[in-house]
Structures are given as C-alpha cells and as structure tokens.
Design a protein around this motif. Structure first.
Motif, PDB file in Angstrom:
ATOM      1  N   UNK A 126      46.363  35.754  42.527  1.00 21.53           N
ATOM      2  CA  UNK A 126      45.370  35.315  41.550  1.00 21.53           C
ATOM      3  C   UNK A 126      44.091  36.100  41.708  1.00 21.53           C
ATOM      4  N   UNK A 127      43.558  36.586  40.599  1.00 21.87           N
ATOM      5  CA  UNK A 127      42.292  37.314  40.580  1.00 21.87           C
ATOM      6  C   UNK A 127      41.456  36.726  39.450  1.00 21.87           C
ATOM      7  N   UNK A 128      40.193  36.424  39.718  1.00 18.77           N
ATOM      8  CA  UNK A 128      39.379  35.836  38.664  1.00 18.77           C
ATOM      9  C   UNK A 128      37.916  35.846  39.002  1.00 18.77           C
ATOM     10  N   UNK A 129      37.126  35.404  38.033  1.00 13.51           N
ATOM     11  CA  UNK A 129      35.693  35.334  38.258  1.00 13.51           C
ATOM     12  C   UNK A 129      34.947  35.084  36.971  1.00 13.51           C
ATOM     13  N   UNK A 130      33.647  35.227  37.036  1.00  7.30           N
ATOM     14  CA  UNK A 130      32.778  35.032  35.881  1.00  7.30           C
ATOM     15  C   UNK A 130      31.794  36.191  35.792  1.00  7.30           C
ATOM     16  N   UNK A 131      31.348  36.447  34.576  1.00  6.66           N
ATOM     17  CA  UNK A 131      30.322  37.452  34.326  1.00  6.66           C
ATOM     18  C   UNK A 131      29.484  36.957  33.168  1.00  6.66           C
ATOM     19  N   UNK A 132      28.395  36.288  33.479  1.00  5.98           N
ATOM     20  CA  UNK A 132      27.572  35.694  32.438  1.00  5.98           C
ATOM     21  C   UNK A 132      28.307  34.583  31.728  1.00  5.98           C
ATOM     22  N   UNK A 133      28.444  34.695  30.402  1.00  3.03           N
ATOM     23  CA  UNK A 133      29.129  33.683  29.598  1.00  3.03           C
ATOM     24  C   UNK A 133      30.632  33.905  29.554  1.00  3.03           C
ATOM     25  N   UNK A 134      31.121  34.915  30.259  1.00  5.89           N
ATOM     26  CA  UNK A 134      32.541  35.275  30.227  1.00  5.89           C
ATOM     27  C   UNK A 134      33.214  34.907  31.545  1.00  5.89           C
ATOM     28  N   UNK A 135      34.414  34.309  31.471  1.00  6.43           N
ATOM     29  CA  UNK A 135      35.228  34.049  32.661  1.00  6.43           C
ATOM     30  C   UNK A 135      36.611  34.640  32.443  1.00  6.43           C
ATOM     31  N   UNK A 136      37.282  34.997  33.520  1.00  4.83           N
ATOM     32  CA  UNK A 136      38.593  35.644  33.407  1.00  4.83           C
ATOM     33  C   UNK A 136      39.471  35.267  34.590  1.00  4.83           C
ATOM     34  N   UNK A 137      40.784  35.398  34.392  1.00  6.66           N
ATOM     35  CA  UNK A 137      41.753  35.183  35.463  1.00  6.66           C
ATOM     36  C   UNK A 137      43.034  35.947  35.153  1.00  6.66           C
TER      37      UNK A 137
END
Length: 354
Positions: A208-219
């Motif tokens: 699993x790889x993920x995170x947030x960048x401002x108003x954007x989140x991803x996984x």
C-alpha cells in the motif's frame, strides 16, 4: 439458713466484687490511598492512564441498528433488521522504539433474539511501523459512499506488515494469511459445477502506498495471491471540488483471486456533496469489465474471466448527523449485469458512536 439461700448469697457477693470490664476498642484500619484516573493527552483525546501504570487506554465503539432491503436479504424475506454493538480497546505506552500499541475490537451481532454471534473483529500489536495480528488490509479502504465495489472478498487477515509513515506519505508491505479467500476452479464436465483446483489459499503479499497533497489524497494498493497465482492492483484518489469531494478509482485483476475477484477490471466514481454541516449526499457509479459477480469467503470462482459479460451499477447514499455522535444513513444501489438479473438493494441505519 438453708443451703439454697447460702448459694444465692455467695453468687450475689461474687458478682458485686467483680469489676466491670469495658469492651475492647474498635480500631478502624487506615484507608488505602485512592489513585484517581488521570487523563493521558500524549496520544490524543479519550485516553487515560490505567491506575498504577504508565499505559494509556482508550475505550470507544458504537451501537448500530440497520434495516436491509432487497431480494433474499432476510432468507425468504425482502427485508431484514440487524443490530450490532462494537467496543474497541486501544492501549499505548512509550518505549525506546516509539509508542507500543495494542488494539482489541470485539463485535456483537444480532439478526434476531436467537441468532446472535460475538466475534473478534481485530486484535493486533504495533510498534515502530511493524504490525502483527488480526487486522484489516489496505484492500478494505474505499471511496466515500456505498456504491464502489473495489475491495477484497475478505479484508480481515492474520497478517504481519511494515508501514513507513512520514507526515503526508506512507508506504508498506504485508504478508497475509488467505485461507478464507476464494478458490479458483474449473467446470466439471459431468456435473457442470465448479471444482476447486487446489486447497485453501495459504498466503498472499500486498503493498500500500498513499498520502495527501493539499486537497488531494491518493492510494495505490496491490496484492498477489500465491496459491491462485494471480493478483490485483488498484488506484484511487479524492479531490475537493466545489461543495463536495470527488472520488475516482480503478482496479485490475489478472485472474480471480482473494484480493479482487468481482471482475477483470472496474472503474468507479463518487461525489460526496456537503449540502449542510449535517447533511452529506453521495451519488456514485461503477462499471465492470468481464463481471463474474461477487463471491464470498471460501467460494469457488472461475480460473479466468473469459466469456464474462460486463455490468454497471449506480447508487445514492445520504448521511445525516442528528446530534453529536448520532447519525442516520440511507443507501440504495442498482446493479445491472449482462449475464444476470438486475437487482436493487439498500439499507437504513441509525448509529450512536462513543
């Protein structure tokens, strides 16, 4: 003076000459000092020190009442009421390697007064990024509403994993026991039934790889089912747009396996509209390529997706917070597969969290 009078006079004289002894004084024991529960704010709200220790404990959970509707949801009925109570205990303490965490989650389900079960929903230990025990994998994550179908048949495993975290980013790998997953099989030419190729799935490897960048989140999540010799990969993300949050997801499966077996590929989209501070409305849609249908734990599935038709699904979920820690949720979903009958399902839920 007769002998009787002599005895009575002697007894009276003896009683008069004997001093009166006071009863022994009652000495009360010193009360034990009381150690009042102390708040532990090192790990967030809700924690308190277990008396006599430096371990912090948090107790939380919820009570849920839900009515499911749809074909055969309650056996021969098209509706079924269920109740659940869940309690979670989280213990934390400082060590030279960082916080040592232990979690126990107990869940109690009642389909009716005589059909009840109590299960261990999670139990694991966690330290310095390592986690071992019974816990949910990254494949349990999903979008905001109830329409997306992009997860595993079983997402709760006995596993061991390592997850690196740094602010807004994480990356991890796990080894999962998959004995309650799905089994690939071939059609028996005599009976026409699916026959499993092998025994229980023993092990899988996931990341699993993920995170947030401002108003954007991803996984990004992937998994390889060793016994079925197939795997799956999934990507999803969310971004705040206008009055709500847009969620997009895509999943691909090389063949039916314990990480994903519903279709060879699928795409999903949902938009969670924050209508008011208390009301959230989430429409969603999903399209399946080479759809073979949802499986359950220990089910036998085809060894590939050849010859399967497509399917599509639409739904709507409404969340309303009645008061703090008490909310209502209603959801309805419509599924239309090429190779089967269409169906409409849904539920209404009341939940009190603490």
């Amino acid at each position: 003076m007769n002998i009787r009078m002599v005895l009575l006079a002697s007894a009276a004289a003896f009683a008069a000459s004997t001093p009166v002894l006071a009863a022994d004084a009652i000495v009360a024991a010193e009360p034990e000092p009381v150690e009042y529960v102390r708040v532990c704010d090192a790990y967030g709200t809700g924690y308190f020190y277990i008396p006599g220790t430096e371990t912090c404990l948090k107790i939380e959970g919820y009570i849920r009442f839900q009515v499911n509707v749809g074909e055969d949801v309650g056996g021969d009925s098209d509706w079924d009421a269920v109740t659940r109570g869940q309690v979670q205990f989280t213990a934390k303490s400082d060590t030279e390697y960082g916080p040592l965490t232990g979690v126990i989650v107990m869940q109690f389900n009642a389909d009716n007064a005589t059909a009840q079960d109590a299960i261990l929903d999670s139990a694991y230990l966690d330290i310095a990024g390592f986690r071992a025990g019974l816990f949910y994998s990254w494949w349990d994550d999903g979008l905001s509403g109830e329409t997306d179908d992009i997860g595993s048949v079983v997402t709760l495993h006995n596993s061991i994993r390592y997850q690196y975290e740094s602010g807004t980013f994480y990356a991890g790998i796990s080894v999962d026991e998959l004995e309650d997953g799905v089994y690939q099989g071939d059609v028996d030419p005599v009976t026409g039934l699916l026959v499993p190729n092998d025994g229980p799935n023993n092990v899988g490897v996931a990341f699993g790889i993920g995170g947030t960048a401002g108003a954007f989140s991803y996984q990004v999540t992937g998994g390889w089912d060793v016994d079925n010799e197939d795997g799956a990969v999934r990507a999803m993300g969310t971004v705040d747009i206008g009055p709500g949050t847009l969620g997009l997801a895509a999943v691909y499966s090389s063949g039916p396996n314990s990480y994903y077996s519903t279709a060879e590929w699928a795409v999903a989209a949902e938009y969670a509209i924050k209508a008011t501070d208390k009301l959230k409305i989430t429409p969603g849609v999903q399209y399946y390529g080479n759809y073979i249908g949802g499986a359950s734990a220990f089910d036998t599935v085809p060894s590939d997706y050849d010859g399967a038709g497509d399917a599509w699904k639409v739904g709507l979920t409404v969340d309303y917070q009645i008061v703090d820690n008490f909310y209502a949720k209603a959801s309805v979903q419509y599924l239309d597969p090429d190779d089967g009958d269409d169906s409409t399902t849904g539920y209404f839920r009341l939940q009190r969290s603490f």
